[in-house]
Design a protein around this motif. Structure first.
Motif, PDB file in Angstrom:
ATOM      1  N   TYR A 258      -6.481  28.182  40.833  1.00 25.36           N
ATOM      2  CA  TYR A 258      -6.782  26.896  40.127  1.00 25.36           C
ATOM      3  C   TYR A 258      -5.388  25.912  39.914  1.00 25.36           C
ATOM      4  O   TYR A 258      -5.400  24.950  39.084  1.00 25.36           O
ATOM      5  CB  TYR A 258      -7.874  26.914  38.936  1.00 25.36           C
ATOM      6  CG  TYR A 258      -8.802  27.208  39.441  1.00 25.36           C
ATOM      7  CD1 TYR A 258     -10.060  26.442  39.610  1.00 25.36           C
ATOM      8  CD2 TYR A 258      -9.492  28.613  39.663  1.00 25.36           C
ATOM      9  CE1 TYR A 258     -11.219  26.665  40.128  1.00 25.36           C
ATOM     10  CE2 TYR A 258     -10.799  28.856  39.727  1.00 25.36           C
ATOM     11  CZ  TYR A 258     -11.686  27.915  40.248  1.00 25.36           C
ATOM     12  OH  TYR A 258     -13.104  28.194  40.524  1.00 25.36           O
ATOM     13  N   ASP A 259      -4.325  26.437  40.390  1.00 25.06           N
ATOM     14  CA  ASP A 259      -2.976  25.625  40.279  1.00 25.06           C
ATOM     15  C   ASP A 259      -2.580  25.499  41.743  1.00 25.06           C
ATOM     16  O   ASP A 259      -1.744  26.440  42.369  1.00 25.06           O
ATOM     17  CB  ASP A 259      -2.145  26.560  39.434  1.00 25.06           C
ATOM     18  CG  ASP A 259      -1.710  27.862  39.877  1.00 25.06           C
ATOM     19  OD1 ASP A 259      -2.970  28.682  40.187  1.00 25.06           O
ATOM     20  OD2 ASP A 259      -0.911  28.444  39.703  1.00 25.06           O
ATOM     21  N   ILE A 260      -3.008  24.245  42.357  1.00 26.74           N
ATOM     22  CA  ILE A 260      -2.637  24.256  43.800  1.00 26.74           C
ATOM     23  C   ILE A 260      -1.482  23.415  43.982  1.00 26.74           C
ATOM     24  O   ILE A 260      -1.111  22.468  43.511  1.00 26.74           O
ATOM     25  CB  ILE A 260      -3.912  23.430  44.325  1.00 26.74           C
ATOM     26  CG1 ILE A 260      -5.061  24.142  44.219  1.00 26.74           C
ATOM     27  CG2 ILE A 260      -3.746  22.861  45.775  1.00 26.74           C
ATOM     28  CD1 ILE A 260      -6.507  23.322  44.212  1.00 26.74           C
ATOM     29  N   SER A 261      -0.795  24.038  45.010  1.00 27.81           N
ATOM     30  CA  SER A 261       0.555  23.412  45.736  1.00 27.81           C
ATOM     31  C   SER A 261       0.425  22.842  46.845  1.00 27.81           C
ATOM     32  O   SER A 261       1.419  22.102  47.210  1.00 27.81           O
ATOM     33  CB  SER A 261       1.619  24.564  45.410  1.00 27.81           C
ATOM     34  OG  SER A 261       1.441  25.676  46.239  1.00 27.81           O
ATOM     35  N   ASP A 262      -0.662  23.015  47.591  1.00 27.80           N
ATOM     36  CA  ASP A 262      -0.892  22.199  48.568  1.00 27.80           C
ATOM     37  C   ASP A 262      -2.525  22.219  49.224  1.00 27.80           C
ATOM     38  O   ASP A 262      -2.934  23.336  49.210  1.00 27.80           O
ATOM     39  CB  ASP A 262      -0.155  22.809  49.905  1.00 27.80           C
ATOM     40  CG  ASP A 262      -0.339  22.056  51.196  1.00 27.80           C
ATOM     41  OD1 ASP A 262      -1.152  20.928  51.376  1.00 27.80           O
ATOM     42  OD2 ASP A 262       0.441  22.506  52.249  1.00 27.80           O
TER      43      ASP A 262
END
Ligand code: TEU
Ligand code: CA
Length: 552
Positions: free
Chosen positions: A63-67
Motif C-alpha cells: 500500500y506504499d507504491i513507488s511505481d
C-alpha cells in the motif's frame, strides 16, 4: 431495480503474498495464484480481488507504491500478471485490482522530486505546509503515527500523510496529478481488468486550511471532506464510464446517508462500498448493534445504491475468531457467519481462508509480527512509559497479522504454503485446519461456502430480495426474511454457545416450507411445513424457503 452482473457476484479476496509461494522465497506470488486457480474456481466465486502488487518498498505490504505501472518483484512480473488475468477470464471469472491513489510511497520518483525543492515541477503533487511554533501545521494524528505531518529538512516544511510517514498523501487539487492518475487507471483497464477496489477513496479531498481538531484522537477529519464527490465524478466521467467494470470503494467513517452519496445509481461515482461501522464499533460481536447497522444500511441504500457484506479482510481479524467461536464451535460458527453474510442484502466478500474457517493467531512476541499499524502503535505506547507486556496484550485481538498468516493448504511443513522460510509465521493450527482436509470432508466449511455461492446463481432472492428483521431485541437470535417475486427465505441464526428455542413468526409458521441450507442435520416435518417452534443448537443456522402464494 436494475439487474447487473456485479450485483449478483461473490468476490474472493486474494492476499497474494500469503496465498501460495511458487518459487520458495517465502512470499506468495502471482504465479502461486495461477497455480491455485482450480481451487478458487472449485469454490465457485465470480470475481477475484487482488491486493496491490505494484512496485513498492513494502513498508505497508504494497500500500506504499513507488511505481503504478510495474509489478513488484516479489509478486512476479507483468507477463505473469497478464497470464493470470487471461487464465482467470478463461475460467469465467473476473479480476479487480487494488487502486491506491490517496498516497504513494515516499520512494516514488514523484515524491523524491517533490521534496527536493520548493520550485520542483512535482512540488504541488503532494501536500506541503509550513510548521507552527516549531511544531507541525496542526494537531492531527494519522492512522499509523502520532502526527500526520513529517518534517523535510531540505525545504524546511512538512508533508502530510494519512498513514505512515513513508506514505505521503497526493494532492488531488492538482490537475496534472489527477490526469496522470486517470491515465494510469485507463492503462490497467485497457489491459482487460474488470474493475477496482479503491483504497480509502473518501480520503482524497482534505479539509481546507487544516484546522486543529478538538479531539485529535478521532481521525474522522481525514475522511469525507468537501470536494471528494467532484473528484469521483470526474474519475467516473474520464475513466470508469468507458468500461463495463465494477468498483468498490473503501470508505471509512460514513453512515448510510453519507455513504449513499458515493454509490447512488444516479450520481455516477462508484458501484459499491465497504463501510466500517461494524469493524470500527464492534471489536467482538454485538448482535443488537449489528442488526441496527444492517437495518439502517438496508433502508438507506437498497434499490438506490449497493452495499457489501464482509466481516474480515487483510486488515481485520478473521471473523470466526472475532465474531464467532473459534474453539469448540469453530466449524458451526464459521458456517453460520458465512450463511449470514451470503443471505444479507449486498455483495458478499470472502477473504482467503475464511472458506475453511481459518482463525486468528497469537504469536509469542512483538518480534513475530510484521504489521506496521501494530508495530508503530506498540512503539508509541511503550515510549509513553506503558508496560510493554500490557501494550502487547492489548494489541493482539485486532492486529492485522491475524488475517495475514499464510493460507493453510495441507499438513506438511509451513502448511504447504512455501518450501522456504515464510515471510510471516504460519498459524500453528494448520494440521487441523487446511484445504486438503476441508476438501476431503463433505461436511466442511468449504462445502457450505460452495453451496452458498451456487445457490446465489439460481435464487435471485439472495441478491434482489427485500429484507425484514423479525428478531429485533431477541439476541442471540437473528431472524430475518428476504423476499422476491413470491419467494421468501427465512433465515434463523443462533449466535450463541447455548441451545435456543425459537418461536417462528405467526406469518410463516405452518406454511409450506423447505430447508435450503443449514449447518446441522435437521429432520424436517415430512409434509414440508414450517414448525411453530424450533430448537436451535449452539451456533445453528437454518434457511427455509417459503412459497408466499401458499401462505394463507
Ligand atoms: O486500509 C485503510 C484502513 O485503515 C481501513 O481499512 C481501516 O480498517 C478502516 O478505516 C476501519 O477503521 C487500507 C488498506 O486496506 C490497508 O491495508 C492499508 O494499510 C491502508 O489502506 C493504507 O493504504
Ligand atoms: Ca515467491
Amino acid at each position: 431495480m436494475k439487474k447487473i452482473w456485479w450485483k449478483e457476484s461473490v468476490v474472493y479476496q486474494v492476499y497474494w503474498r500469503s496465498f501460495y509461494d511458487s518459487n520458495g522465497d517465502g512470499i506468495g506470488d502471482l504465479q502461486g495464484v495461477l497455480e491455485k486457480l482450480d481451487y478458487i474456481q472449485k469454490l465457485g466465486v465470480d470475481v477475484i480481488w487482488l491486493n496491490p502488487f505494484y512496485e513498492s518498498p513494502d513498508r505497508d505490504n504494497g500500500y506504499d507504491i513507488s511505481d503504478y505501472e510495474s509489478v513488484m518483484e516479489k509478486a512476479g512480473d507483468l507477463e505473469t500478471f497478464k497470464e493470470l488475468l487471461s487464465a482467470i477470464h478463461d475460467r469465467g471469472m473476473k479480476v479487480i485490482m487494488d487502486l491506491v491513489v490517496n498516497h504513494t510511497s515516499d520512494q516514488h520518483p514523484w515524491f523524491l522530486e517533490s521534496k527536493s525543492s520548493k520550485d520542483n515541477p512535482k512540488r504541488d503533487w503532494y501536500i506541503w505546509r509550513e510548521g507552527k511554533e516549531d511544531g507541525p501545521p496542526n494537531n492531527w494524528r494519522s492512522y499509523f503515527e502520532p502526527s500526520s505531518w513529517t518534517y523535510n529538512d531540505t525545504t524546511e516544511d512538512y508533508y502530510f500523510h494519512s498513514f505512515a510517514k513513508e506514505q505521503p498523501d497526493l494532492n488531488w487539487k492538482n490537475d496534472e496529478l489527477r490526469k496522470e492518475i486517470f491515465r494510469m487507471m485507463r492503462s490497467w483497464l485497457d489491459l482487460g481488468i474488470d474493475g477496482f477496489r479503491m483504497d480509502v477513496i473518501n480520503l482524497l479531498a482534505k479539509q481546507d486550511g487544516f484546522p486543529d481538531a478538538e479531539d485529535p484522537s478521532h481521525i474522522s477529519y481525514l475522511a469525507d471532506n468537501p470536494g471528494i464527490h467532484e473528484y469521483l465524478q470526474e474519475m467516473n466521467r474520464e475513466v470508469l464510464s468507458h468500461y463495463d467494470v465494477m468498483t468498490v470503494g473503501e470508505i471509512p467513517f460514513v453512515t448510510p446517508e453519507t455513504g449513499l452519496l458515493y454509490v447512488h445509481e444516479d450520481r455516477n461515482e462508484l458501484n459499491t462500498l465497504f463501510h466500517f461501522q461494524v469493524a470500527d464499533e464492534m471489536p467482538v460481536m454485538d448482535l443488537k448493534r449489528y442488526k441496527e447497522i444492517q437495518e439502517s444500511w438496508y433502508k438507506g441504500t437498497f434499490e438506490k445504491g449497493w452495499n457489501s457484506q464482509f466481516l474480515n479482510n487483510h486488515d481485520h481479524t478473521r471473523q470466526v475468531t472475532r465474531y464467532g467461536n473459534d474453539g469448540q464451535y469453530r466449524v458451526e460458527s464459521a458456517k453460520l457467519l458465512g450463511i449470514m453474510l451470503h443471505t444479507l442484502p449486498g455483495m458478499p466478500y470472502i477473504y482467503q481462508g475464511e472458506e475453511i474457517g481459518m482463525t486468528g493467531v497469537r504469536f509469542d512476541s512483538i518480534e513475530d509480527y510484521n504489521d506496521i499499524a501494530m508495530k508503530n502503535k506498540y512503539k508509541e505506547e511503550v515510549e509513553k512509559g506503558r508496560d510493554p507486556e500490557e501494550v502487547f496484550e492489548s494489541l493482539l485481538l485486532l492486529s492485522r497479522d491475524n488475517s495475514r498468516t499464510p493460507m493453510q493448504w495441507n499438513e506438511t511443513e509451513n502448511a504447504g504454503f512455501t518450501s522456504g522460510q515464510p515471510w510471516i509465521k504460519v498459524n500453528p493450527n494448520y494440521k487441523d485446519i487446511n484445504v486438503e482436509k476441508a476438501l476431503e470432508d463433505p461436511s466442511s466449511v468449504f462445502y457450505t461456502y460452495q453451496n452458498l455461492i451456487e445457490l446465489r446463481k439460481e435464487h435471485p432472492v439472495m441478491t434482489y430480495g427485500d429484507y425484514t428483521d423479525w428478531s429485533r431485541g431477541k439476541d442471540p437470535l437473528y431472524l430475518y426474511t428476504r423476499s422476491y417475486e413470491g419467494i421468501t427465505w427465512l433465515v434463523i441464526l443462533n449466535h450463541s454457545d447455548d441451545v435456543l428455542d425459537v418461536d417462528i413468526p405467526d406469518h410463516y409458521a405452518k406454511e409450506s416450507a423447505r430447508l435450503v441450507i443449514g449447518n446441522y442435520q435437521v429432520t424436517i416435518d415430512e409434509r414440508g411445513h414450517m414448525p411453530e417452534k424450533i430448537r436451535l443448537q449452539p451456533h445453528e443456522a437454518r434457511v427455509y424457503e417459503i412459497k408466499e402464494n401458499q401462505v394463507t
